[in-house]
Design a protein around this motif. Structure first.
Motif, PDB file in Angstrom:
ATOM      1  N   UNK A 340       0.819  -1.221   0.000  1.00 52.10           N
ATOM      2  CA  UNK A 340       0.000   0.000   0.000  1.00 52.10           C
ATOM      3  C   UNK A 340       0.851   1.269   0.000  1.00 52.10           C
ATOM      4  N   UNK A 341       1.953   1.228  -0.737  1.00 52.79           N
ATOM      5  CA  UNK A 341       2.884   2.358  -0.776  1.00 52.79           C
ATOM      6  C   UNK A 341       3.207   2.678  -2.231  1.00 52.79           C
ATOM      7  N   UNK A 342       3.002   3.934  -2.628  1.00 53.24           N
ATOM      8  CA  UNK A 342       3.181   4.385  -4.004  1.00 53.24           C
ATOM      9  C   UNK A 342       4.061   5.637  -4.012  1.00 53.24           C
ATOM     10  N   UNK A 343       4.972   5.724  -4.976  1.00 57.94           N
ATOM     11  CA  UNK A 343       5.806   6.918  -5.138  1.00 57.94           C
ATOM     12  C   UNK A 343       5.545   7.542  -6.500  1.00 57.94           C
ATOM     13  N   UNK A 344       5.409   8.864  -6.512  1.00 57.39           N
ATOM     14  CA  UNK A 344       5.364   9.639  -7.756  1.00 57.39           C
ATOM     15  C   UNK A 344       6.442  10.712  -7.655  1.00 57.39           C
ATOM     16  N   UNK A 345       7.326  10.749  -8.645  1.00 57.65           N
ATOM     17  CA  UNK A 345       8.415  11.727  -8.601  1.00 57.65           C
ATOM     18  C   UNK A 345       8.878  12.027 -10.022  1.00 57.65           C
ATOM     19  N   UNK A 346       9.745  13.026 -10.158  1.00 55.46           N
ATOM     20  CA  UNK A 346      10.200  13.457 -11.475  1.00 55.46           C
ATOM     21  C   UNK A 346       9.166  14.339 -12.139  1.00 55.46           C
ATOM     22  N   UNK A 347       9.215  14.406 -13.475  1.00 55.94           N
ATOM     23  CA  UNK A 347       8.241  15.181 -14.220  1.00 55.94           C
ATOM     24  C   UNK A 347       8.514  16.676 -14.200  1.00 55.94           C
ATOM     25  N   UNK A 348       7.527  17.435 -14.674  1.00 54.95           N
ATOM     26  CA  UNK A 348       7.634  18.885 -14.791  1.00 54.95           C
ATOM     27  C   UNK A 348       6.446  19.522 -14.089  1.00 54.95           C
ATOM     28  N   UNK A 349       6.619  20.769 -13.696  1.00 55.18           N
ATOM     29  CA  UNK A 349       5.499  21.521 -13.145  1.00 55.18           C
ATOM     30  C   UNK A 349       4.330  21.537 -14.128  1.00 55.18           C
ATOM     31  N   UNK A 350       4.634  21.665 -15.415  1.00 55.39           N
ATOM     32  CA  UNK A 350       3.595  21.713 -16.443  1.00 55.39           C
ATOM     33  C   UNK A 350       2.755  20.441 -16.471  1.00 55.39           C
TER      34      UNK A 350
END
Length: 527
Positions: A340-350
């Motif tokens: 039950x653990x998810x990571x979201x990272x990186x990407x752009x502000x846009x």
């Protein structure tokens, strides 16, 4: 020990974290967002505020280019209060790669990114500060975005739909049972209080700190930390975003934002996300390189330098930050034994909204919620929480609505006592903790040419008058506020800025007998 209950716990209060909170709240999912410091304390508050058309990535990352194009169109349509639709120019000067210039239009066409070649005289008539050594110019659909208003408006809308928010909450550990996180442990950074949160799913949206947080849960993420520094001009130099027409490199973007312009950025690999401070050498290098496209940058006045860290997730042994994809990484840590653990990272502000949507889709699948995402069609309402970050709003508000007893506390940005009172009221029960710094984040206080030199003292006096700080607390907050502003001020001290610095030193160190930390005074940090 206090234990809070929620369905989804979101760690991190940047654009992605607040976007996830709004997305889930609109689906009727109960969530709580916990932030170690305050809204946009990380990269979401340390970027140049560019709403990408996608043109910057047409050569290096076609997928990122398409994502930026599509998401930029959505944000312009649904969150217009956060956007200045400036348009942009890509310009090349003598000595730039002519093969890249020749292929630019075709690369844009392949990604569906609108670009129109301009006559050089037309480009200079649109932006007179451009160099007379241009060899090519293209018009694109870039814009400027207010990241603080964006995140505050997202959080405000989420809270209207029963989401909750706690700041100054540092994750210190996880209690796991049977391959799941049972409780997340926190320490309040101001009071020292320990508390826990029970949730069905934990979302790690802590940006550059995602790997460190994942380690606490027994998971692993291979992240390259790319620090980028930027500098702010005292005046707005252009109407449009100006990009250097070349492969992505340092010092090739100037973004106008309200009454100023932001110049940068750099890409320096660092060992830890806390190792992120601009230096005098870096500032000099940015100006020296960028003056080729805008000669005025050599002599303009700068009021601040700041930095942010890009979390670039590595899939192999790569170590070159410029060659790593600017796309995002959504990681289900079930493969690490944490269901039950998810990571979201990186990407752009846009692309924050799309990142939030993909994350919410994954989370809802884990809790059997089938309601669809609404953020691609539902407008983001302007909120009172975010409205005072808008440059130029202070003068308009004070002049048109002023009553006889209202006073200006920040002369650079024309922020009045009534505005400060409104911001304090909107912060709710947490307003008494780190109040001055929180007011600065939610308004233009401290962001003008004096960089808090006068307004910091005036706002602190008002907080004392209102009973919101007592005894030594107000002076401690003022010292912290001044030190943080000085971190960004110190790398650009020459000319009038140096004279101003002497005045501020006399005021705070002389008249107020305030001893500022030498280590703090000698380096820069996020705005």
């Amino acid at each position: 020990m206090k234990v809070l209950q929620t369905t989804i716990l979101i760690l991190g209060g940047g654009a992605t974290g607040t976007g996830i909170a709004r997305d889930l709240a609109l689906r009727g999912v109960k969530c709580l967002l916990a932030e170690r410091h305050d809204i946009n304390a990380g990269a979401s508050g340390g970027n140049h505020g560019l709403l990408h058309s996608g043109a910057r990535y047409v050569a290096s990352d076609m997928e990122a280019a398409v994502e930026c194009r599509e998401e930029g169109e959505i944000i312009k349509r649904l969150a217009p209060q956060c956007i200045e639709d400036t348009g942009g120019l890509f310009v090349a000067v003598e000595g730039d790669d002519e093969d890249y210039v020749a292929n630019f239009q075709a690369m844009c066409d392949r990604s569906g990114v609108p670009a129109q070649e301009l006559d050089l005289d037309e480009a200079r008539s649109l932006e007179p500060v451009l160099s007379d050594k241009l060899i090519a110019a293209y018009a694109v659909e870039d814009g400027a975005i207010d990241p603080f208003m964006l995140s505050l408006d997202n959080m405000a809308h989420a809270m209207e739909h029963e989401a909750e928010y706690v700041r100054n909450a540092k994750v210190i550990g996880f209690v796991k049972e049977s391959g799941k996180i049972k409780r997340t442990q926190f320490r309040h950074e101001v009071t020292g209080e320990l508390f826990e949160v029970e949730a069905e799913v934990v979302v790690n949206a802590t940006g550059a700190w995602a790997g460190l947080v994942a380690e606490l849960a027994g998971a692993s993420i291979n992240i390259l930390y790319s620090a980028g520094s930027l500098i702010i001009t005292q005046d707005r130099l252009t109407k449009r975003v100006i990009n250097r027409l070349r492969k992505a490199a340092d010092s090739d973007i100037l973004v106008p934002g309200g009454t100023v312009s932001v110049l940068g950025t750099t890409s320096v690999t660092v060992e830890h996300p806390n190792d992120c401070r601009p230096t005098v050498t870096e500032v000099d290098r940015i100006i020296d390189d960028a003056r080729a496209m805008i000669p005025l940058l050599e002599t303009t006045r700068y009021i601040r330098a700041y930095a942010g860290v890009r979390p670039l997730v590595l899939s192999g042994d790569g170590s070159d930050a410029r060659s790593v994809s600017r796309g995002f990484s959504l990681i289900d840590h079930a493969d690490d034994g944490v269901e039950n653990f998810v990571t979201i990272t990186g990407g752009k502000l846009t692309t924050y909204r799309m990142m939030a949507e993909k994350t919410a889709d994954l989370v809802c699948g884990k809790i059997n919620v089938t309601k669809p995402c609404l953020t691609a069609t539902e407008p983001l309402p302007a909120s009172t929480m975010g409205r005072w970050t808008e440059p130029g709003l202070g003068p308009k508000s004070w002049i048109t609505k002023r009553d006889g007893d209202d006073l200006i506390l920040c002369e650079c940005e024309m922020i009045s006592k009534a505005t400060i009172d409104t911001i304090i009221a909107n912060m709710g029960d947490d307003h008494g903790e780190s109040a001055l710094q929180a007011i600065g984040l939610r308004s233009r206080v401290g962001k003008g040419p004096c960089q808090g030199g006068f307004c910091g003292l005036r706002v602190t006096g008002h907080l004392y008058d209102e009973g919101l700080v007592k005894s030594q607390q107000g002076m401690d907050e003022l010292k912290y506020f001044v030190e943080r502003r000085w971190r960004g001020f110190s790398p650009v001290l020459w000319g009038l800025g140096a004279v101003q610095a002497d005045l501020q030193e006399a005021l705070y160190c002389g008249a107020l007998d305030m001893e500022l930390d030498d280590e703090v005074l000698n380096c820069g940090e996020n705005s």
